[in-house]
Motif scaffolding. Structure first.
Motif, PDB file in Angstrom:
ATOM      1  N   GLN A   1       0.827  -1.212   0.000  1.00 37.58           N
ATOM      2  CA  GLN A   1       0.000   0.000   0.000  1.00 37.58           C
ATOM      3  C   GLN A   1       0.867   1.270   0.000  1.00 37.58           C
ATOM      4  O   GLN A   1       0.662   2.164  -0.825  1.00 37.58           O
ATOM      5  CB  GLN A   1      -0.922   0.002   1.221  1.00 37.58           C
ATOM      6  CG  GLN A   1      -1.934   1.132   1.223  1.00 37.58           C
ATOM      7  CD  GLN A   1      -2.792   1.124   2.482  1.00 37.58           C
ATOM      8  OE1 GLN A   1      -2.352   0.668   3.544  1.00 37.58           O
ATOM      9  NE2 GLN A   1      -3.998   1.628   2.368  1.00 37.58           N
ATOM     10  N   ILE A   2       1.847   1.324   0.899  1.00 36.36           N
ATOM     11  CA  ILE A   2       2.736   2.500   0.996  1.00 36.36           C
ATOM     12  C   ILE A   2       3.503   2.695  -0.312  1.00 36.36           C
ATOM     13  O   ILE A   2       3.586   3.806  -0.842  1.00 36.36           O
ATOM     14  CB  ILE A   2       3.706   2.365   2.200  1.00 36.36           C
ATOM     15  CG1 ILE A   2       2.923   2.418   3.519  1.00 36.36           C
ATOM     16  CG2 ILE A   2       4.772   3.466   2.183  1.00 36.36           C
ATOM     17  CD1 ILE A   2       3.677   1.898   4.737  1.00 36.36           C
ATOM     18  N   LYS A   3       4.039   1.602  -0.852  1.00 35.77           N
ATOM     19  CA  LYS A   3       4.811   1.647  -2.105  1.00 35.77           C
ATOM     20  C   LYS A   3       3.937   2.183  -3.243  1.00 35.77           C
ATOM     21  O   LYS A   3       4.353   3.055  -4.009  1.00 35.77           O
ATOM     22  CB  LYS A   3       5.319   0.242  -2.429  1.00 35.77           C
ATOM     23  CG  LYS A   3       6.258   0.154  -3.620  1.00 35.77           C
ATOM     24  CD  LYS A   3       6.885  -1.234  -3.707  1.00 35.77           C
ATOM     25  CE  LYS A   3       7.752  -1.400  -4.944  1.00 35.77           C
ATOM     26  NZ  LYS A   3       7.015  -1.916  -6.101  1.00 35.77           N
ATOM     27  N   ARG A   4       2.690   1.681  -3.334  1.00 30.22           N
ATOM     28  CA  ARG A   4       1.776   2.113  -4.400  1.00 30.22           C
ATOM     29  C   ARG A   4       1.428   3.600  -4.292  1.00 30.22           C
ATOM     30  O   ARG A   4       1.385   4.305  -5.288  1.00 30.22           O
ATOM     31  CB  ARG A   4       0.480   1.294  -4.357  1.00 30.22           C
ATOM     32  CG  ARG A   4       0.624  -0.086  -4.956  1.00 30.22           C
ATOM     33  CD  ARG A   4      -0.716  -0.799  -4.894  1.00 30.22           C
ATOM     34  NE  ARG A   4      -0.602  -2.208  -5.251  1.00 30.22           N
ATOM     35  CZ  ARG A   4      -1.577  -3.099  -5.061  1.00 30.22           C
ATOM     36  NH1 ARG A   4      -2.705  -2.725  -4.493  1.00 30.22           N
ATOM     37  NH2 ARG A   4      -1.418  -4.354  -5.412  1.00 30.22           N
ATOM     38  N   ILE A   5       1.160   4.073  -3.060  1.00 32.88           N
ATOM     39  CA  ILE A   5       0.806   5.491  -2.861  1.00 32.88           C
ATOM     40  C   ILE A   5       1.970   6.385  -3.277  1.00 32.88           C
ATOM     41  O   ILE A   5       1.785   7.372  -3.989  1.00 32.88           O
ATOM     42  CB  ILE A   5       0.429   5.811  -1.389  1.00 32.88           C
ATOM     43  CG1 ILE A   5      -0.778   4.996  -0.935  1.00 32.88           C
ATOM     44  CG2 ILE A   5       0.124   7.303  -1.218  1.00 32.88           C
ATOM     45  CD1 ILE A   5      -1.012   5.019   0.566  1.00 32.88           C
ATOM     46  N   MET A   6       3.171   6.031  -2.831  1.00 40.79           N
ATOM     47  CA  MET A   6       4.352   6.834  -3.152  1.00 40.79           C
ATOM     48  C   MET A   6       4.581   6.909  -4.658  1.00 40.79           C
ATOM     49  O   MET A   6       4.866   7.980  -5.196  1.00 40.79           O
ATOM     50  CB  MET A   6       5.580   6.268  -2.440  1.00 40.79           C
ATOM     51  CG  MET A   6       5.566   6.504  -0.931  1.00 40.79           C
ATOM     52  SD  MET A   6       6.881   5.601  -0.056  1.00 40.79           S
ATOM     53  CE  MET A   6       8.318   6.549  -0.560  1.00 40.79           C
ATOM     54  N   GLU A   7       4.413   5.784  -5.340  1.00 40.86           N
ATOM     55  CA  GLU A   7       4.631   5.737  -6.800  1.00 40.86           C
ATOM     56  C   GLU A   7       3.512   6.440  -7.555  1.00 40.86           C
ATOM     57  O   GLU A   7       3.763   7.242  -8.447  1.00 40.86           O
ATOM     58  CB  GLU A   7       4.752   4.281  -7.269  1.00 40.86           C
ATOM     59  CG  GLU A   7       6.084   3.651  -6.907  1.00 40.86           C
ATOM     60  CD  GLU A   7       6.137   2.157  -7.204  1.00 40.86           C
ATOM     61  OE1 GLU A   7       5.158   1.610  -7.772  1.00 40.86           O
ATOM     62  OE2 GLU A   7       7.160   1.523  -6.858  1.00 40.86           O
ATOM     63  N   ARG A   8       2.275   6.143  -7.182  1.00 43.34           N
ATOM     64  CA  ARG A   8       1.110   6.681  -7.905  1.00 43.34           C
ATOM     65  C   ARG A   8       0.952   8.189  -7.737  1.00 43.34           C
ATOM     66  O   ARG A   8       0.723   8.916  -8.691  1.00 43.34           O
ATOM     67  CB  ARG A   8      -0.162   5.967  -7.421  1.00 43.34           C
ATOM     68  CG  ARG A   8      -1.414   6.306  -8.209  1.00 43.34           C
ATOM     69  CD  ARG A   8      -2.660   5.806  -7.514  1.00 43.34           C
ATOM     70  NE  ARG A   8      -2.959   6.594  -6.311  1.00 43.34           N
ATOM     71  CZ  ARG A   8      -3.951   6.315  -5.480  1.00 43.34           C
ATOM     72  NH1 ARG A   8      -4.714   5.253  -5.697  1.00 43.34           N
ATOM     73  NH2 ARG A   8      -4.186   7.063  -4.425  1.00 43.34           N
ATOM     74  N   ASP A   9       1.058   8.652  -6.486  1.00 42.29           N
ATOM     75  CA  ASP A   9       0.798  10.061  -6.194  1.00 42.29           C
ATOM     76  C   ASP A   9       2.062  10.900  -6.044  1.00 42.29           C
ATOM     77  O   ASP A   9       1.983  12.069  -5.674  1.00 42.29           O
ATOM     78  CB  ASP A   9      -0.065  10.189  -4.921  1.00 42.29           C
ATOM     79  CG  ASP A   9      -1.417   9.497  -5.075  1.00 42.29           C
ATOM     80  OD1 ASP A   9      -1.855   9.311  -6.219  1.00 42.29           O
ATOM     81  OD2 ASP A   9      -2.026   9.144  -4.050  1.00 42.29           O
TER      82      ASP A   9
END
Length: 198
Positions: A140-148
């Protein structure tokens, strides 16, 4: 006509599940799109938001810069509460209208209400079943950092601003685990959808 409430934490893959359900024949009402619609320039919500947060949250064309506004409210719980007080009643009313409109048409197998804050806004009371998309915190943290394009600290702030996952699980009729690949998630959605519409 049945209504499925689809929810999940930020970057859980809820939107991917929503798109999949649309392909399978569901009519999707996206609460985020409704939120954008009620905040456009000149609306009641727009005027109240600008009055409270100031003109520095506006883009050059006068529309609200949602990223700027997001950074402000996710760093300050009091400001987030104020934004919710302005927007939530209007969003809820508009979603009710959209569900009624679709029920009258009665063309789809089911309506999916895609809402990150389904539980927090008590929108679950409008649906027949709640489907919760979950993901492990590291992913979840990895996805948020990459996406946003957010820092680790900002990503954590976004997660903390939402209801804890174990609390959301109490409301769920079905849980979709999206920690693996797309195929694994698709298999779960297909199974739940097939059971729901038959």
């Amino acid at each position: 006509m049945q209504v499925i409430g689809l929810t999940g934490g930020i970057a859980s893959g809820k939107s991917t599940v929503s798109k999949l359900l649309k392909k399978m024949g569901a009519m999707v009402i996206d609460a985020d799109i409704v939120s954008r619609e009620i905040m456009v320039k000149g609306t009641e919500a727009y005027n109240k938001i600008v009055e409270y947060f100031g003109k520095e949250i506006l883009k050059e064309d006068g529309e609200i810069d949602r990223k700027k506004l997001g950074n402000i409210v996710f760093a300050d719980r009091r400001k987030l509460k104020k934004l919710n007080e302005i927007t939530h009643p209007i969003i809820i009313e508009r979603i009710k209208e959209k569900i009624e409109e679709e029920r009258k048409k009665n063309q789809q197998k089911a309506i999916v209400l895609d809402a990150a804050l389904l539980i927090e806004m008590k929108l679950y009371k409008m649906v027949d079943e709640v489907w919760l998309v979950v993901v492990d915190s590291k992913t979840q943290i990895k996805r948020i950092m990459e996406r946003d394009k957010l820092s680790y600290k900002d990503a954590i702030n976004r997660i903390k601003s939402q209801m804890p996952l174990d609390e959301k699980m109490k409301y769920a009729d079905f849980i979709i685990n999206n920690s693996k690949d797309f195929k694994a998630m698709e298999k779960q959605v297909t199974l739940f959808w097939g059971r729901f519409v038959t």
